[in-house]
Design a protein around this motif. Sequence first.
Motif, PDB file in Angstrom:
ATOM      1  N   ALA A 153       0.843  -1.199   0.000  1.00  0.00           N
ATOM      2  CA  ALA A 153       0.000   0.000   0.000  1.00  0.00           C
ATOM      3  C   ALA A 153       0.874   1.244   0.000  1.00  0.00           C
ATOM      4  N   ILE A 154       0.392   2.264  -0.688  1.00  0.00           N
ATOM      5  CA  ILE A 154       1.017   3.592  -0.685  1.00  0.00           C
ATOM      6  C   ILE A 154       0.041   4.527   0.004  1.00  0.00           C
ATOM      7  N   SER A 155       0.404   4.991   1.181  1.00  0.00           N
ATOM      8  CA  SER A 155      -0.470   5.859   1.972  1.00  0.00           C
ATOM      9  C   SER A 155       0.072   7.283   1.933  1.00  0.00           C
ATOM     10  N   ILE A 156      -0.727   8.195   1.363  1.00  0.00           N
ATOM     11  CA  ILE A 156      -0.355   9.611   1.250  1.00  0.00           C
ATOM     12  C   ILE A 156      -1.193  10.394   2.250  1.00  0.00           C
ATOM     13  N   VAL A 157      -0.530  11.087   3.150  1.00  0.00           N
ATOM     14  CA  VAL A 157      -1.220  11.849   4.195  1.00  0.00           C
ATOM     15  C   VAL A 157      -0.964  13.329   3.958  1.00  0.00           C
TER      16      VAL A 157
END
Length: 763
Positions: A153-157
């Motif tokens: 997963a690529i989680s962008i915050v």
Amino acid sequence: MRNRKIAVALSTSLMAAAISSATHAEDNTWAIEEIVVTAQKRAQSSQDVPIALSAFSNDMLKQVGATDFKGLTKMTPGFSVAGGSDAFPRSYIRGIGSNDTGVGVDPSVGVYIDGIYASRNGGALTDLMDVARVEILKGPQGTLFGRNSIGGAISIVTEKPSEELTGEVSVEVGSYNNRVAKGLINIPLIEDTLYMRASGNIQKRDGWQENLLGGADGYDRDRANGRLKFTWLPSDSVEVNFSNSWSRYDETSGYLDNLSFALPFPLNSKTSDINDKKVVSGGLNLFGNTALDVAPLEPRLERSLRDHSVTVDWDITDNLSLASLSSYRTYSTFSSTDYDGTEYYLLNNEGSTEFNETISQEFRLNGSSDNLDWFVGLSATHERNVLDFKLGFADFGPLSADVGNAPINGGLNFSEITHVDTSTDSYAIYGDATWHVTDRLNITFGARYSEDEKDIKWEAPTTQANGASGFSGAGFTLPSLFQFVDANGIPDPSQAQRSDKWSDFSPRIVVDYALAEDAMIYASISKGYKSGGFNSTPNPSLSNFLRVTPEATESVDPEEVINYEVGIKSTWLDSRLLVNASVFALNYDELQVRQINGAVVQLANAGEASNKGLELEVRYQLTQDLTVLANATWMDAEYDEYSVNGEDLSGTPLLFSPDFAGSIALDHSYHIDGYGELRSYISYAYKDDHLYQEGFEQESYGLVDARVSLLTEGEEWEIAVFANNLTDEAYINSYIGQVSSLGVVGVYRNTPKTIGASVSYKF
């Protein structure tokens, strides 16, 4: 914490302190930075999370020069993104990815923006604008994140609004007349109640790739992005966040070079030279009939994206909270490209228009006690994709039979179209619980139950026109409606519509043990799942009288993976040295692979694959001013069972899976009295030989990037100069195999050396 107003007021400053702190107040020594992540749906130091992950703070994104998540592949070994056009990026983590970007299938690496799933990578690849951090998690993440994150997963915050009046403006100039303008402002509208944050950027750049046959230069840039966020605090225990973002691309994408050309026609030498920035991409008739020449096709990328979301966080008690995440997302993309990369008219994507609409809702209940942290969630997603596709290709028979072969279509070029409509409904219940058995020992149990239903309709025209009419309207590549037949070979238009559903239970278990205060070992077993799918554009079979048989439209089975992992996370030498390592082994079943069997492009399950590897991350605060960062991965990824066209490919390495990849960077700061901080960052990233298609290998290469900046004493102004691909390395980053049955292979090359300078001001 019940007081939500205080939480919001302090969140920005606490996060900044956690990320940038480099000293221990107690002993006046220095330490490496700490990054707080939310990989397990609660705030934790990345060193306390028993998952192999790479986390990048906003500051590190700036030093690396990553404008989107593709830019993080250099500093995240084991992570690759393929695709010459940003319309169809393909992400791979630990060898798990999909080489099919059609609307009938899903990506294998999930992208999440502020916790909300961006269902297709073409709509998820946006500029990293006003981002707090990016987390790249390796291995199956369905329990913690969501659907179709079988590879990772690529989680962008993104940054949240806060109570401070702050802002920033910056401008950037660089190679190929690159111009970038960025701005953001944070405004407290109502004290302790309502905050607003707005950000945006605009980029324009000339193309760096010249087509010697004319047309626009390839890889120009014309992009604009914006985001508007509000945080509302109606009470001490409730926080509501509204987010609205938009993005527009309107640019020329890349022309292809040609890697292989087996046809008996002369070829310009420039078509196969990827070391220069010139191509010979055109529409000349193969047999020299100038009346059938067409102008070079201009590769285009046009995209419009809208993203709206509302998240509500309610602290029910000190130890119990409820979160609601609602989103509505749409995007429309137009792309075109010449598939063969030669001066001849062979096969063109004359225009592909994709529309996506996604509605999602998630509820998540979090709880904690003295010895248990847990959450349980429910999610529902509805997604609709519409694809309009126009394909043009040459008549490979000459105008006169005297030349050697009779023309197939009177010498006229073919032009065929199709319309594909898909609908997906996905539901899931999932949860995760960490039991603190002792002060040192934790056991985590997680599971996800998913149900997916997918419908697809190939709304082919009644007959193909514009060149195919000589065959009673039958399509050679994209079928007419009457070409769909039943099991008995009888034309049956109802065969142009399919539906299927799948369900899955995916558990995970993790055990972690604290060897010491700053060292933890962990072991995990997790299962990953990706729903089944359909071939987006089933081809007529030339060997079966141009029929589309039921086998060509059947669904493919879901993908499954079992991932075994043992790792250590540790800091040493008074927190000056960080050493993280993980050893993993995964077994992968029913890979969904886009195959080219003769003239037929199809989606199929490849069988079985496996990957065994070691990942290493080291950060060393060598002096108070100098940090060394290093990452490496060793992999042995291959197909265990796989055959194409009767050829056994067992033992062949998985795509985009080098045996070794690694990077090293030096980050140095020097204080200049009266001026501020002079900072230098230089990195070298290496990737070993790897396949981008079976039979076609990219040789090893290394990339050097550098950045030097001056931050003034008050940290208001920053001036920077930077260079990417400093040694001007040339390599192939994507393969196009649509004409490979004729021995013709088109490839995209990477961006050449670019340099630039920027100035920013904060207030």
